[in-house]
Design an enzyme around this catalytic site. Structure first.
Site, short mmCIF file in Angstrom:
data_model
loop_
_atom_site.label_atom_id
_atom_site.label_comp_id
_atom_site.label_asym_id
_atom_site.label_seq_id
_atom_site.Cartn_x
_atom_site.Cartn_y
_atom_site.Cartn_z
N THR A 114 -46.60 30.07 57.55
CA THR A 114 -46.05 30.11 58.45
C THR A 114 -45.58 30.73 60.16
OG1 THR A 114 -45.57 27.73 57.97
CG2 THR A 114 -44.59 27.46 59.32
N GLU A 153 -8.67 10.29 60.06
CA GLU A 153 -7.42 9.24 60.26
C GLU A 153 -7.11 10.08 60.19
OE1 GLU A 153 -9.40 9.67 55.96
OE2 GLU A 153 -9.53 10.59 57.92
N HIS A 193 -9.43 15.32 60.97
CA HIS A 193 -10.16 14.47 60.80
C HIS A 193 -9.46 13.00 61.19
CE1 HIS A 193 -10.35 16.91 56.81
NE2 HIS A 193 -11.03 17.51 57.64
#
Length: 379
Positions: free
Chosen positions: A199, A55, A53
């Site tokens: 679609t 930190e 992470h």
């Protein structure tokens, strides 16, 4: 007391966090800056899920000098063991003196516990610095943790007269190259792209992020993966040879009745995720769709669909942002509308607030949010 330097360092942490905007899924985007006596000792951002992470990476770069430092982090440090150890413990072990946290993590596994652990260890904590700017980093993660549902963006390309296709369905290309490149970036920002089987049958889209078309956007970390492609397909009519199925990572929502049919099982045999949901006469239960996507860890979903499905999201007030790319062309009164909405009286109008307006090549891009405190349209 907060001063201008504190604001500048947190702004830097937010700037760093944006560098991971295409690669941290399903984790939040986080930036961190370690400062001592006005000097930055280390800075970092979270790059990919499963890796260190922000930190931990910033503290590693600061080294032993981190003892007695001030740390600026855009989201409350985690306090639990996941794929990586808790950041709150890393900050405590590094001996930092003060932590500025822009926003509290609403994840039930954290939610204040990281702040509590820091304070119990004698670390001074200041919360809320540049909170509004930091919240914009992670609208999907924060919403999913708070409500269980992802953040929804509906994207539409339309003409000046509000048409998204000719009456025949022909629609390539309404907007120019710059707008199409911008849509590629929007896809890269998304964890899932949702469309309808209509679609798929009409346009045979791939709905992938094409790296070569993203252009130079200063990617610090390459996109980690293709978004999950999601198809609302009541009767499992998606052809096995459809381009959207190529490369895997596809989820089809069909009706409970179609779930056991041969077409659905044929798709499952190709590795497609098949989920049977409730369908009404007017279409799939979109609340169930969003709940299921939340359970799959989807933070941000982009709806690229025809007017019926786009209109359903608008009618049910499920749109967080509406992205309208408007081209300087007319397609005529027989063309297909931006969104199919059963509105007949002025009092039923749905008002939007413009969040951002800019020129993208020859086209105009509007980002809109539904204006609050107005009656909802009835389907």
């Amino acid at each position: 007391m907060i001063d201008d330097r504190d604001i500048a360092f947190m702004a830097r942490a937010i700037q760093l966090a944006w560098r991971g905007r295409y690669s941290t899924h399903p984790n939040p985007r986080v930036g961190c800056v370690v400062v001592k006596e006005g000097r930055i000792l280390g800075e970092a951002w979270h790059e990919r899920a499963g890796e260190a992470h922000a930190e931990v990476r910033a503290l590693s770069r600061a080294g032993p000098e981190a003892r007695g430092s001030t740390v600026y982090v855009t989201l409350e440090p985690c306090s639990h063991f996941g794929r990586t150890p808790p950041c709150s413990r890393a900050l405590i072990d590094a001996g930092v003196a003060h932590v500025f946290s822009a926003t509290t993590d609403p994840n039930p596994a954290v939610s204040g516990r990281g702040i509590q652990q820091l304070r119990e260890a004698g670390v001074r904590v200041t919360e809320g610095l540049l909170a509004q700017a930091a919240e914009k980093l992670n609208p999907g993660f924060l919403k999913r943790m708070r409500t269980g549902r992802p953040y929804v963006r509906v994207k539409v390309a339309a003409s000046l007269d509000g048409r998204t296709a000719m009456a025949s369905g022909e629609s390539q290309w309404i907007t120019g190259p710059a707008a199409r490149q911008d849509v590629q970036r929007l896809r890269a920002l998304s964890d899932a792209i949702l469309t309808g089987v209509g679609t798929v049958l009409a346009d045979d889209p791939s709905l992938t992020v094409r790296r070569a078309e993203l252009g130079d956007i200063g990617l610090a970390t390459e996109p980690a993966r293709q978004p999950l492609r999601v198809i609302a397909d009541r009767d499992a009519r998606t052809p096995p040879e459809a381009r959207i199925l190529q490369g895997g990572n596809v989820q089809v929502f069909c009706s409970a009745q179609a779930f056991e049919t041969a077409p659905a099982q044929d798709l499952a045999a190709l590795g497609v995720g098949i989920t049977g949901l409730g369908w009404r006469e007017e279409g799939v239960n979109l609340g169930e769709v969003l709940d299921t996507l939340g359970e799959l860890g989807i933070n941000e979903v982009l709806v690229e669909a025809g007017p019926r499905l786009a209109g359903a999201f608008v009618s049910e007030d499920l749109v967080d942002e509406f992205w309208l790319y408007q081209a300087p062309i007319f397609l005529g009164s027989e063309g297909r509308p931006t969104a199919a909405l059963p509105l007949t009286r002025m009092c039923e109008k749905i008002q939007w607030q413009v969040l951002d307006r800019r020129q993208v090549g020859d086209d105009q891009r509007l980002i809109l949010r539904r204006q609050q405190d107005q009656p909802q349209a009835v389907r």
